[in-house]
Design an enzyme around this catalytic site. Structure first.
Site, mmCIF file in Angstrom:
data_model
loop_
_atom_site.group_PDB
_atom_site.id
_atom_site.type_symbol
_atom_site.label_atom_id
_atom_site.label_comp_id
_atom_site.label_asym_id
_atom_site.label_seq_id
_atom_site.Cartn_x
_atom_site.Cartn_y
_atom_site.Cartn_z
ATOM 1 N N ASP A 51 -7.391 -7.559 2.557
ATOM 2 C CA ASP A 51 -6.306 -7.621 3.528
ATOM 3 C C ASP A 51 -6.804 -7.040 4.832
ATOM 4 O OD1 ASP A 51 -4.632 -4.833 4.289
ATOM 5 O OD2 ASP A 51 -5.982 -4.671 2.583
ATOM 6 N N ASP A 103 0.856 -1.182 0.000
ATOM 7 C CA ASP A 103 0.000 0.000 0.000
ATOM 8 C C ASP A 103 0.897 1.240 0.000
ATOM 9 O OD1 ASP A 103 0.851 0.322 2.614
ATOM 10 O OD2 ASP A 103 -1.023 -0.318 3.509
#
Length: 376
Positions: A271, A92
């Site tokens: 996630d 990310d």
């Protein structure tokens, strides 16, 4: 990266697909264990492969940038070489972490100035800089820098924030297209849909993101305090627009029930830190429900952790033994719980995939949502 849509559930928007990257294939729907600083807490890579059967893990740009730093990662040959994980990795952008630093960050059109949570040192993230950092980390899938506004944001703030996120996205793609991967394999950039809980902003963002024709698309800014039903509604709004032939990644979600509800609405990738974080706090997710292993009721229960589980820890260790480990504050308790919870999450999405292919996902999902949500 390629995505093959293999099956669609006849009674819902649930999908089964196959993502192919230079580091291997990923069967969807999939759950991705979170390895924030280059490690999934308490779990060796060997166990991630053999026990958990993880197909892809995450790293975090903010944390890896601060330590060990991009120079070390580049010397190592990228995160795969540094941590010994030879399967796909997703990073990310660090945006969520930066914007969580209330009081120690300043947001500007150019980027975001922030102070390290480690030593207070000052840093500045720009869309271009984050792309460079993610090139150095070397994940197979990298995320665009966005602002993740609070879930309680009013409409005007959410609209202003979305405009900034979209302008940053343009800059991310420009920088991404100007640069090359550093380690001999391809990387894919996913844009992120934002817009808080406002349908028109979510639609606007989904249309803008879809126009980028990226290898995949993400949905951010959910599971940040809004009711679950609102989150599900936003997923439905966005997935009406996001292309069906690209994987859809719901960021930071969530409980086992959240996963099943997301899959029903067309999400492919998930996630969350919940399996490992909750596991380290004695919370075990099982095929029969949720257990607090510190509860006295498990003190003399010598049955397996989960008779339906697929990890060796599920049948090798009893509830009584794991209860004892937590009471004694033994480190093995954290390892067992983390491996168990991650294996359960991967088992759950694997079962969802099988039922999508079999054509009976919705009926199975209705039973499982109730089962995995109950407290034992």
């Amino acid at each position: 990266m390629t995505f093959e849509l293999q099956h669609t559930d006849p009674q819902s928007n649930a999908r089964a697909g196959l993502i192919t990257t230079d580091h291997g294939q990923i069967e969807t729907p999939i759950f991705m264990p979170v390895g924030t600083v280059g490690t999934v807490k308490g779990v060796m890579q060997r166990d991630l492969k053999d026990e958990v059967k993880a197909q892809i893990i995450l790293g975090n740009t903010y944390h890896l940038y601060l330590r060990p730093g991009t120079s070390i990662l580049e010397k190592a040959g990228g995160l795969h070489k540094f941590n010994g994980w030879d399967r796909p990795i997703l990073t990310d952008s660090g945006g969520f972490q930066v914007f969580s630093l209330t009081g120690i960050r300043k947001l500007k059109e150019e980027g975001c100035e922030f102070r390290s949570h480690i030593d207070g040192s000052k840093h500045f993230f720009t869309p271009e800089g984050v792309m460079d950092i993610e090139r150095s980390i070397g994940a197979d899938i990298i995320m665009a820098l966005d602002e993740c506004p609070p879930g309680t944001s009013d409409y005007e703030y959410a609209k202003k924030s979305l405009g900034l996120t979209h302008r940053w996205l343009d800059r991310c793609f420009k920088r991404f297209n100007e640069t090359e991967p550093k380690y001999g394999y391809q990387q894919s950039l996913f844009p992120i849909v934002q817009g808080c809980t406002y349908k028109d902003l979510r639609r606007q963002s989904a249309e803008f993101v879809a126009s980028k024709n990226a290898d995949g698309n993400a949905i951010g800014g959910l599971a940040v305090g809004e009711p679950a039903e609102v989150m599900y509604e936003m997923i439905e709004v966005v997935n009406e627009i996001l292309p069906k032939d690209k994987p859809r990644y719901l960021m930071g979600v969530g409980t086992p029930a959240n996963l099943l509800e997301g899959i029903e609405r067309g999400i492919d990738m998930f996630d969350c830190v919940m399996p490992t974080r909750n596991g380290r706090n004695a919370c075990l997710f099982t095929s029969e429900g949720i257990m607090n292993m510190r509860n006295k009721k498990w003190e003399d229960d010598f049955s397996p952790l989960d008779p339906n589980g697929t990890a060796s820890v599920d049948t090798f260790y009893s509830k009584a033994y794991v209860h004892h480990l937590f009471k004694a504050q033994e480190l093995l308790a954290l390892e067992i719980a983390s491996i168990h919870n991650l294996t359960f999450y991967l088992w759950l999405v694997g079962q969802a995939r099988q039922h999508i292919i079999a054509g009976d996902f919705r009926a199975w999902k209705e039973i499982m949502v109730k089962r995995v949500s109950q407290r034992l």
